[in-house]
Design an enzyme around this catalytic site. Structure first.
Site, mmCIF file in Angstrom:
data_model
loop_
_atom_site.group_PDB
_atom_site.id
_atom_site.type_symbol
_atom_site.label_atom_id
_atom_site.label_comp_id
_atom_site.label_asym_id
_atom_site.label_seq_id
_atom_site.Cartn_x
_atom_site.Cartn_y
_atom_site.Cartn_z
ATOM 1 N N LEU A 186 0.892 -1.154 0.000
ATOM 2 C CA LEU A 186 0.000 0.000 0.000
ATOM 3 C C LEU A 186 0.930 1.204 0.000
ATOM 4 O O LEU A 186 1.872 1.251 0.793
ATOM 5 C CB LEU A 186 -0.871 0.025 1.263
ATOM 6 C CG LEU A 186 -2.010 -0.983 1.336
ATOM 7 C CD1 LEU A 186 -2.661 -0.955 2.718
ATOM 8 C CD2 LEU A 186 -3.046 -0.699 0.265
ATOM 9 N N ASP A 187 0.686 2.166 -0.875
ATOM 10 C CA ASP A 187 1.578 3.323 -0.916
ATOM 11 C C ASP A 187 1.435 4.148 0.362
ATOM 12 O O ASP A 187 0.544 3.922 1.174
ATOM 13 C CB ASP A 187 1.355 4.155 -2.185
ATOM 14 C CG ASP A 187 -0.019 4.784 -2.279
ATOM 15 O OD1 ASP A 187 -0.605 5.131 -1.241
ATOM 16 O OD2 ASP A 187 -0.501 4.950 -3.406
ATOM 17 N N LYS A 188 2.316 5.094 0.542
ATOM 18 C CA LYS A 188 2.381 5.912 1.753
ATOM 19 C C LYS A 188 1.039 6.567 2.060
ATOM 20 O O LYS A 188 0.641 6.673 3.218
ATOM 21 C CB LYS A 188 3.476 6.969 1.588
ATOM 22 C CG LYS A 188 3.626 7.909 2.766
ATOM 23 C CD LYS A 188 4.749 8.906 2.555
ATOM 24 C CE LYS A 188 4.441 9.989 1.578
ATOM 25 N NZ LYS A 188 3.471 10.981 1.988
#
Length: 189
Positions: free
Chosen positions: A48-50
């Site tokens: 999951l991206d930031k």
């Protein structure tokens, strides 16, 4: 024989889906190891991206990781989008939209998409999302089996409703609930 361990985590906004970095520009970032003392060899299953939140599975078993990240396992996201999403946009998302990835165009696979009738009950995000004074927003559910770089965000932007908040709520039969933000549970896979 090594006994593998598996975990599910409610990844908070602002954390990277990794444990350490050697990149100078990421030294002041937040990493998963700050949330729990994971055993050596633990890896995130997918990412999951930031800016994304929600269910993140972790394991010490590379075979399980490869199986779950394959294009056979469903991943469901609740997505807050800018505006009151139209039936046309929902239909376009369901059929698949053409996106660019590293300069190559591809069409996303057909997926399940519907508008949520009620706002999900997630904890407030650390970084505030704009409020209703800036216009309407709506929540949708998107279930995909593929997962290219920032795919869901690109899909909603393509149909004219950019993503404001993205929370993964399910991977296969494993659900986010009853986890609280930042909580980790040991699970069987």
């Amino acid at each position: 024989m090594m006994q593998h361990r598996h975990f599910k985590l409610f990844k908070p906004y602002g954390y990277l889906s990794q444990f350490i970095t050697n990149a100078k520009h990421e030294r002041n970032k937040k990493f998963l190891g700050e949330l729990y003392d994971f055993p050596e060899g633990t890896m995130a299953i997918g990412r999951l991206d930031k800016d994304s939140e929600g269910l993140l599975l972790l394991t010490t078993d590379g075979k399980i990781s490869a199986e779950i990240t394959s294009n056979k396992t469903e991943k469901e996201y609740y997505v807050q989008v800018d505006g009151d999403i139209s039936e046309t946009a929902l239909s376009d998302l369901t059929k698949g939209v053409t996106l660019s990835y590293n300069g190559t165009f591809y069409t996303t696979q057909p997926c399940q998409v519907f508008k949520l009738e009620t706002t999900p009950n997630f904890p407030p995000r650390i970084k505030k999302i704009r409020d209703e004074r800036h216009g309407k927003t709506s929540w949708i559910s998107i279930t995909i089996t593929e997962g290219k770089f920032r795919q869901v965000r690109k899909m909603t932007a393509k149909v004219g409703f950019p993503t404001l908040r993205l929370v993964r709520v399910r991977v296969g039969s494993i659900h986010l609930y009853p986890l609280k933000m930042g909580e980790v549970l040991k699970i069987d896979l």
